[in-house]
Design an enzyme around this catalytic site. Structure first.
Site: not given
Ligand code: FEO
Length: 404
Positions: A78, A145
């Protein structure tokens, strides 16, 4: 903090952020951690980095175990800056390392850094990386997300490195759930999970359900889940998946949050009989004043209970600014399976209660209309009406709750 071996030759090398209280607007009274993991296999592999403020911490942790120039592979699950912004420092120390990342992750990295000379390798669900005795399998989780998001599964270790999912914003000396629960409590940990989910993952319930179903279909054997924030699930790895399924389906406690703000205490005075009416119907009630509560706390309490009453004075014929801000933020989180009502005081034209219901409509939430409003300050008769509305609302909440 010193490194911690979480599985044979797999080490936590992250950083504990005891001081952060404002996490891009989300209040974090207990700080957070930025977790990343170093695999000391035939090919030394780093999974994720940390926020740039803590790059020195993770580099020192890595150096306590291995020369960073020996890192052969870097997995980036991410790219959000709390995880990805330490990458430039790692690449500077291990310039020949291959960076395993989704194609969207690479595009995002290219927008953040000068990536000239970085060795990206794009991966998708099912792709693997053999590091020696371990094989890493990648699982894309787009929009969980961010578009770039993925997880990394290590079969032989029965370990899922889950990036943001299953995380909590907790700064602790403990690294594992059982250690944390022994010192603190299960309830505290549950609350941290709820708060994190409500503020970050609430909009993605349907995606979460389908992604968990996909993982279950793959039959992955998982006995540890290591997120990029908070404690690692080694005792309750199965339970946290079940809990996420509950959260994703909008499970709630039978109760009502009264979330309000006030100018000259008139709207505040209405909360007392409302609360009493709800309580007298045998339904739990919590009262939350917006300017006395961080937005993230008020979002958590909203999500915790099946029903919510929003209280706002009318200012200039519309909602009071703090209530309008709250409802706008709530709408962005796309809440589901909650029942709403509104109340408030006004001096002449009114408008706040009307506007609150307009917001509920936009959110497609169940409503008990028309709510209740009082002129200036509640009279004894108004207080009785508020009490009756509290009872009526509680009955509707009980009825609605039975559907779930
Ligand atoms: Fe912990 Fe989406 O960052």
């Amino acid at each position: 903090m010193k490194t911690v071996e979480i599985k044979p030759d797999i080490h936590w090398v992250g950083a504990v952020d005891w001081a952060v209280r404002d996490f891009h607007g989300y209040v974090t009274p207990k700080g957070t951690t930025y977790n990343n993991y170093l695999i000391l296999d035939d090919e030394v592999t780093l999974v994720d980095t940390v926020k740039y403020d803590f790059k020195r911490v993770t580099v020192e942790n890595i150096m306590s175990l291995v020369d960073p120039s020996k890192i052969k592979n870097i997995v980036i699950n991410h790219i959000e800056p709390d995880h990805g912004s330490g990458l430039a420092r790692i690449v500077a120390l291990a310039p020949d390392a291959t960076i395993y990342i989704t194609s969207k992750g690479q595009k995002g990295m290219e927008r953040h850094f000068d990536t000239t000379g970085w060795n990206f390798k794009n991966v998708k669900t099912g792709d693997t990386l053999k590091t020696g005795k371990y094989t890493l399998t990648f699982l894309e989780t787009p929009m969980l997300h961010w578009p770039d998001s993925m997880m990394t599964y290590i079969e032989k270790a029965k370990l899922l490195i889950s990036q943001d999912a299953f995380g909590q914003h907790l700064a602790t000396t403990e690294r594992f759930d059982d250690e944390y629960m022994e010192r603190a409590s299960h309830a505290e940990l549950d609350h941290a999970v709820l708060e994190y989910y409500a503020n970050i993952l609430m909009p993605f319930g349907a995606l979460i359900k389908s992604k968990i179903a996909e993982v279950q279909k793959l039959g992955l054997d998982i006995d540890m889940i290591a997120p990029d924030h908070g404690i690692i699930w080694r005792k309750e790895a199965g339970n946290i998946i079940e809990k996420y399924l509950d959260l994703a389906t909008g499970k709630a406690e039978l109760g009502v949050s009264i979330i309000y703000d006030t100018m000259w205490q008139s709207t505040e005075l209405m909360t007392l009989p409302l609360m009493q009416g709800i309580k007298d119907e045998g339904v739990h009630c919590k009262v939350i004043k917006l300017r006395a509560t961080p937005m993230s706390g008020a979002i958590t309490d909203f999500w915790k209970y099946r029903g919510c009453l929003i209280g706002s004075p009318t200012l200039n014929n519309i909602l009071y600014p703090s209530v309008a801000e709250y409802l706008t933020h709530l709408r962005g989180l796309r809440p589901k399976n909650r029942i709403m009502g509104a109340f408030g005081s006004y001096g002449w034209g009114g408008g706040a209660v009307r506007d609150a219901y307009e917001e509920f409509k936009k959110m497609k939430l169940e409503m008990v209309e028309p709510g209740i409003q009082v002129l200036y300050k509640p009279s004894n008769e108004d207080e009785e009406k508020c009490y009756d509305f509290g009872r009526e609302f509680a009955k509707k909440v009980v009825e609605y709750h039975k559907k779930f």
